[in-house]
Design a protein around this motif. Structure first.
Motif, short mmCIF file in Angstrom:
data_model
loop_
_atom_site.label_atom_id
_atom_site.label_comp_id
_atom_site.label_asym_id
_atom_site.label_seq_id
_atom_site.Cartn_x
_atom_site.Cartn_y
_atom_site.Cartn_z
N GLY A 64 0.88 7.65 2.19
CA GLY A 64 0.41 8.98 1.85
C GLY A 64 -1.08 9.12 2.14
O GLY A 64 -1.82 8.14 2.14
N LEU A 65 -1.49 10.34 2.38
CA LEU A 65 -2.89 10.68 2.59
C LEU A 65 -3.48 11.17 1.28
O LEU A 65 -2.92 12.03 0.62
N VAL A 66 -4.62 10.60 0.90
CA VAL A 66 -5.44 11.13 -0.18
C VAL A 66 -6.75 11.56 0.47
O VAL A 66 -7.34 10.78 1.23
N TYR A 67 -7.19 12.78 0.21
CA TYR A 67 -8.41 13.26 0.87
C TYR A 67 -9.04 14.34 0.01
O TYR A 67 -8.55 14.66 -1.08
N THR B 27 -1.61 17.92 9.82
CA THR B 27 -0.81 17.06 10.70
C THR B 27 0.12 16.17 9.90
O THR B 27 1.29 16.01 10.24
N VAL B 28 -0.39 15.58 8.82
CA VAL B 28 0.46 14.75 7.95
C VAL B 28 1.64 15.58 7.45
O VAL B 28 2.80 15.15 7.50
N LEU B 29 1.37 16.78 6.97
CA LEU B 29 2.43 17.64 6.43
C LEU B 29 3.43 18.05 7.52
O LEU B 29 4.65 18.04 7.30
N GLN B 30 2.93 18.41 8.71
CA GLN B 30 3.81 18.79 9.81
C GLN B 30 4.74 17.65 10.21
O GLN B 30 5.87 17.88 10.63
N ARG C 42 -5.48 13.48 14.29
CA ARG C 42 -4.04 13.62 14.51
C ARG C 42 -3.39 12.25 14.67
O ARG C 42 -2.30 12.01 14.13
N ALA C 43 -4.05 11.34 15.37
CA ALA C 43 -3.50 10.00 15.57
C ALA C 43 -3.43 9.24 14.24
O ALA C 43 -2.43 8.54 13.97
N LEU C 44 -4.45 9.36 13.42
CA LEU C 44 -4.43 8.70 12.11
C LEU C 44 -3.32 9.28 11.24
O LEU C 44 -2.59 8.55 10.56
N ALA C 45 -3.17 10.60 11.26
CA ALA C 45 -2.10 11.23 10.49
C ALA C 45 -0.74 10.67 10.91
O ALA C 45 0.09 10.32 10.05
N MET D 209 0.84 -1.19 0.00
CA MET D 209 0.00 0.00 0.00
C MET D 209 0.89 1.25 0.00
O MET D 209 1.87 1.30 0.73
N LYS D 210 0.47 2.22 -0.80
CA LYS D 210 1.18 3.50 -0.87
C LYS D 210 0.37 4.65 -0.29
O LYS D 210 0.91 5.52 0.37
N ASN D 211 -0.93 4.67 -0.58
CA ASN D 211 -1.78 5.79 -0.19
C ASN D 211 -3.10 5.30 0.40
O ASN D 211 -3.69 4.34 -0.11
N ILE D 212 -3.56 6.00 1.42
CA ILE D 212 -4.85 5.71 2.04
C ILE D 212 -5.74 6.93 1.87
O ILE D 212 -5.34 8.06 2.19
N CYS D 213 -6.92 6.69 1.36
CA CYS D 213 -7.92 7.75 1.23
C CYS D 213 -8.67 7.89 2.55
O CYS D 213 -9.11 6.88 3.12
N VAL D 214 -8.80 9.10 3.02
CA VAL D 214 -9.55 9.36 4.25
C VAL D 214 -10.70 10.30 3.93
O VAL D 214 -10.51 11.41 3.45
#
Length: 193
Positions: A35-38, A52-55, A23-26, A1-6
């Motif tokens: 990676g986050l896809v949203y 949060t992901v970016l930070q 924040r916990a999921l990030a 897996m590379k990216n998870i859509c939230v």
């Protein structure tokens, strides 16, 4: 897996637990190099998880329709931002970019998105995991209803099991990592009515 859509709310919700879960999921995503896809917005739970992901040094990819960009809710500091012409294009691109799908607390749009992608899994259109991050019991009544739909024989148990429900991001992502799509078909013989 590379990216998870939230899929999640464009509002913060009533309880701080929803923001804490975001924040916990990030953190869990970044720790696993996922990676986050949203939905690409800068507001609510959506903006919080992306920030949060970016930070934390992770990747955040937004997909937002032009109509919402014009309302000035697009996040301006993402790793990537894709602008689509419609909501349908948005959901299709999010699905193409993602290897799994999580719904966090949110409203009608969040529910519609997770139900559609779960339906696609049921129909065999994809074999990617789908789940609910049940922060503060937000989805308890929904999961009770879904179990009722199984008991009333409108949803097959293997199709209900596609939608993984967990309280914490790490447990949910562990289950995603070992996910095997069911082999049960939606229809056997004649179409169900």
């Amino acid at each position: 897996m590379k990216n998870i859509c939230v899929y999640c709310g464009s509002n913060p919700g009533r309880q701080e637990a929803y923001s804490s879960a975001a924040r916990a999921l990030a953190k869990s995503l970044v720790d696993r190099n996922l990676g986050l896809v949203y939905g690409g917005a800068s507001v609510g739970i959506m903006g919080l998880i992306a920030d949060t992901v970016l930070q934390l040094g992770g990747r955040a990819v937004g997909v937002i329709p032009e109509a919402l960009v014009r309302k000035e809710v697009a996040h301006k500091s993402l790793t990537e931002l894709h602008v689509t012409q419609s909501m349908h294009e948005r959901k299709t691109l999010m699905a193409e970019l993602s290897d799994g799908f999580i719904a966090m607390p949110g409203g009608i749009g969040t529910l519609e998105e997770i139900f559609e992608i779960w339906t696609w899994a049921q129909l065999g259109i994809h074999a990617k995991p789908c789940g609910l991050l049940n922060a503060a019991g937000y989805f308890d009544a929904l999961t009770t209803f879904l179990d009722h739909a199984v008991a009333e024989q409108f949803v097959k148990p293997p199709h209900r099991a596609i939608l993984i429900v967990e309280q914490t991001p790490d447990v949910l992502l562990d289950r995603f990592a070992s996910y095997q799509a069911p082999t049960v078909q939606k229809w056997v013989g004649k179409a169900e009515t």
